[in-house]
Design a protein around this motif. Sequence first.
Motif, short mmCIF file in Angstrom:
data_model
loop_
_atom_site.label_atom_id
_atom_site.label_comp_id
_atom_site.label_asym_id
_atom_site.label_seq_id
_atom_site.Cartn_x
_atom_site.Cartn_y
_atom_site.Cartn_z
N THR A 1 0.88 -1.08 0.04
CA THR A 1 0.18 0.08 0.04
C THR A 1 0.88 1.18 -0.09
N GLU B 1 -3.70 3.82 -2.26
CA GLU B 1 -3.94 4.32 -1.03
C GLU B 1 -4.93 3.63 -0.34
N ASP B 2 -4.79 3.72 1.08
CA ASP B 2 -5.71 3.29 1.99
C ASP B 2 -6.14 4.40 3.05
N LYS C 1 3.33 7.98 8.18
CA LYS C 1 3.20 6.50 7.88
C LYS C 1 1.82 6.01 8.01
N ARG D 1 -1.07 6.71 4.94
CA ARG D 1 -1.33 5.41 3.81
C ARG D 1 -1.80 6.03 2.44
#
Length: 1187
Positions: free
Chosen positions: A797, A826-827, A856, A859
């Motif tokens: 991801t 992306e998430d 981080k 995401r």
Amino acid sequence: MQLEIMPRKKRLPAGRAPLLLLLCQLVRALDVPLDLVQPPTITQQSPKDYIIDPRENIVIQCEAKGKPPPSFSWTRNGTHFDIEKDPLVTMKPGSGTLTINIMSEGKAETYEGVYQCTARNERGAAISNNIVVRPSRSPLWTKEKLEPITLRNGQSLILPCRPPLGLPPPIIFWMDNSFQRLPQSERVSQGLNGDLYFSNVLPEDTREDYICYARFNHTQTIQQKQPISVKVISVDELNDTIAANLNDSEFYSAKSNRERPPTFLTPEGNASHKEELRGNVLSLECIAEGLPTPIIYWIKEDGTLPINRTFYKNFKKTLQIIQVSEADSGNYQCIAKNPLGAIYHTISVTVKAAPYWIMAPQNLVLSPGEDGRLICRANGNPKPRISWLSNGVPIEIAPDDPSRNIDGDTIIFSNVQERSSAVYQCNASNEYGYLLANAFVNVLAEPPRILTSANTLYQVITDRPALLDCAFFGSPLPTIEWFKGAKGSALREDIYVLHENGTLEIPVAQKDSTGTYTCVARNKLGMAKNEVHLEIKDATRIIKQPEYAVVQRGGTVSFECKVKHDHTLIPTITWLKDSGELPNDGRFTVDKDHLVVADVWDNDGGTYTCVANTTLDNVSASAVLSVVDVPNPPFDLELTDQLDKSVQLSWTPGNDNNSPITKFIIEYEDAMHEAGLWHHQTEVSGMQTTAQLKLSPYVNYSFRVMAVNSLGRSLPSEASEQYLTKAAEPDTNPTAVEGLGSEPDNLVITWKPLNGFESNGPGLQYKVSWRQKDGDDEWTSVVVANVSKYIVSGTPTFVPYLIKVQALNDVGFAPEPAVVMGHSGEDLPMVAPGNVRVNVVNSTLAEVHWDPVPLKSIRGHLQGYRIYYWKAQSSSKRNRRHLEKKILTFQGSKTHGMLPGLEPFSHYTLNVRVVNGKGEGPASPDRVFNTPEGVPSAPSSLKIVNPTLDSLTLEWDPPSRPNGILTEYTLKYQPINSTHELGPLVDLKIPANKTRWTLKNLNFSTRYKFYFYAQTAAGSGSQITEEAVTNVDEAMASRQVDIATQGWFIGLMCAVALLILILLIVCFIRRNKGGKYPVKEKEDAHADPEIQPMKEDDGTFGEYRSLESDAEDHKPLKKGSRTPSDRTVKKEDSDDSLVDYGEGVNGQFNEDGSFIGQYSGKKEKEPAEGNESSEAPSPVNAMNSFV
């Protein structure tokens, strides 16, 4: 006495001598009136060389005049022609003209010969020229067998015509079997002798129907020669023919078709001689052969060619000089030149001359006893011989006349008598021809007579010459006098000119020249006179001339021509185009002073002339019409110098339609990849007709050209021939390469594919390569077809990747592509922002701070932070109600922002979330904050009820938005007199729990204005205004009625009413212009501190949007507006809109999230403004106030 005539013009001296016409001797003979005895004069005869049509009757003309009428006789071939003995010959009665009837029987050849006519009466005999009668001839070509002509490509050729000798000579031309003229050029042309000359032959000259035609115009017949067959073969064809019949030694080499310098086909050699007669057309000819085709030039060795008489014919192979004279004799040189050399031929020209007159003898009219001369002078080359005849007989054997003496070319007469009358002939001859002239000597005694009609009216334009005729006759020759006016005073001034024929000339006629003029002729035998009349007219003038015009094709143009003329003359206006009549076309309209041309065509361009004609003069004025348009398309496109990556395009420009071409636009079509779609290639100057074009590989090019001028661009030319370039590896790689994930576990690589034009060859594909940016992995590559997307699955991801896309085709790879960076999918973010803090700035504004989330945990690409907030409780009423949730987004990595547009004295809850490209992360814990009190809105309503003589009752509703706890109401009021002037202001405080209040001890019949607003601990709110009037005193009204019955009071009231009406009009004007009450300045001091401009500090405002809709109407404030200092706010206006801090629900802010503008409420205008009154003043109220 001999008749004498004066020189052609004689200007009279300025002295007082009478104006006399003194006629000097022997300048020009007078015509003898036909009622007087005179010798014969030949008036008409057939030409010397008389060619007749053998199919028609022969008519030989001979006409003469004389008194008594002459008789006629003929000779043929020098002997008497007895007409009566030939039944086919008749003579016209009263004439010498012969008609020979050969149509019934007989042949024209029988009457071929030399004829001469004699006209005779008692005074002498006149003779005609020798008339040579010959029938025309148009013989057939002699039968001949013409062998086919075979020759090699490049050889010269002469096709002989040799037409039959005809009378007159025929006109020669060459045609084919279809009666189409054969094309001629510098290479192929017809000579003066009728032969067809080829400087060099080409394969296209092969044909079997070269036919020479001879046209005999006199008989209107055409004779045809047998067709000539010509075959032109190449060297290879010739060798094939020889190989079939001869041995190898006789083969031709390719050198037989090589280039060669010129040689002359005609005339032969390097020098020749030409003789021509004076007055004829001198034609000199030079035709040369050679390869390439020679060009002919002409010079005169010892002089220059006459400019206005020299012409070139037959592609400059023929030099013509018209009206040739002895001065044109000399050496002429023709030069034939081609790239391999030049040759010269000199033609020596001698100009001879048949006899021509210097002074032909003129008729003499003499009175008995006078002297005279007959002069006969001629010239020629060689010099002609002069001989004299008398009455048709050589003078040497003619009857003797003692008054006659011959001196070469002159006969001198002395003391003539009536028997001296005769007709003399002068013959001037040399080897090239002869001249014959008749001149009579007529001895008469006649008193003067005037031949001009009596009372002739002459009309002349002012400032032009006036010529008054006085034709006369008499023997001896009369003298002429002119007189002007009824008193008959002789003309003595020097403004007159006399002519030899008796004409009086006024060189510059003026208005005072008008009058009656008398001409008097006198000789010793008597006198004659004649009156003529002269009128002077004003000149015709064009006072408005047509003007130069430029019009686009299809437009309309108008020319104006206004004319001023003498009132007694009627002008006619005529329009001409290029000196000819206007086209017979309905597009041309002539209407009085105008010419209108509609729907203008190209051929309408030219010179248009307005001509104004009267019976006496005409004037004209011209203007040029230029028809312009976009250029015609270029044509004759040609591709040369065809290379792999370039080609030269040339073209021929079309007509520029009278507007110079400024540039050419070149477009191309790729028939292989995008047929029918044209692209811009380049542009070149309008002076160029060629362009070097850069090409791409593997494109099937066609080109077209458009011309551009000041009016626009032409239609495209016809497309050029197609040109397919060779394939090559691609020059470029795909553009717009990107790497973005559509899912958390993939990477979507996209690019803009090459078009067919950029592919440079067949088999276009793409090599797609990728690897993680921060890893040590090798490049992973895959070759895909001609697509624009490739998806890499199974990726971590939101990891950065390095990506490149390279084009390739069947020939090879494109250059190494550039590397771009992308990210896998992306998430949603995993962490909420922490440490959320709220700082309330004022009753409508709060500042929010938070801590950023770890990168981080995002995401994805950080889009910003989003604040959700909503109003949960009203502190004033202590009741909870669910309200609309609102959102403000702060883009980027901002960690604080401003919440504008809050409601005062309210309870709010908010949370913060982080946003990436996939969506929002979890919300932070809710944070609660309260806004402090603010100033209230205006009371919802204000009414005045129960007016009495000295009191008014006010009723109101509390503010719709108290924005805190009301502490009290403030009521201010002041009286207004009839002139709208304000009285003292009264200030009254009212408890907050009241909604009704009565004011007492007011003045009766008085208008009051009220200003009413509420207050909280934060300050005063917006005000509401109203006006009212107390009642009228009944006792006072009763007294008014009693007074009103008095007459003086009625008059006074009428005057007062008129003044009041004027005052009201002034007041209304002032009110409409926005006049203000003076009390405004007093109220300006009561400013509400809550509504002062806010200091923005460093707070930032985010993007606002609504989560839930509800029934409240949030009306926007004007962005950046300030609150007026008079506390006035119109009822029902909102003061808490967020639109001032963004664009609607999703309002935009600066890129850093900062808010632009200030937040404030809308206020009403100041209480002192007259137009804010709730009740307009009326005449009744004004009257009550007055009383």
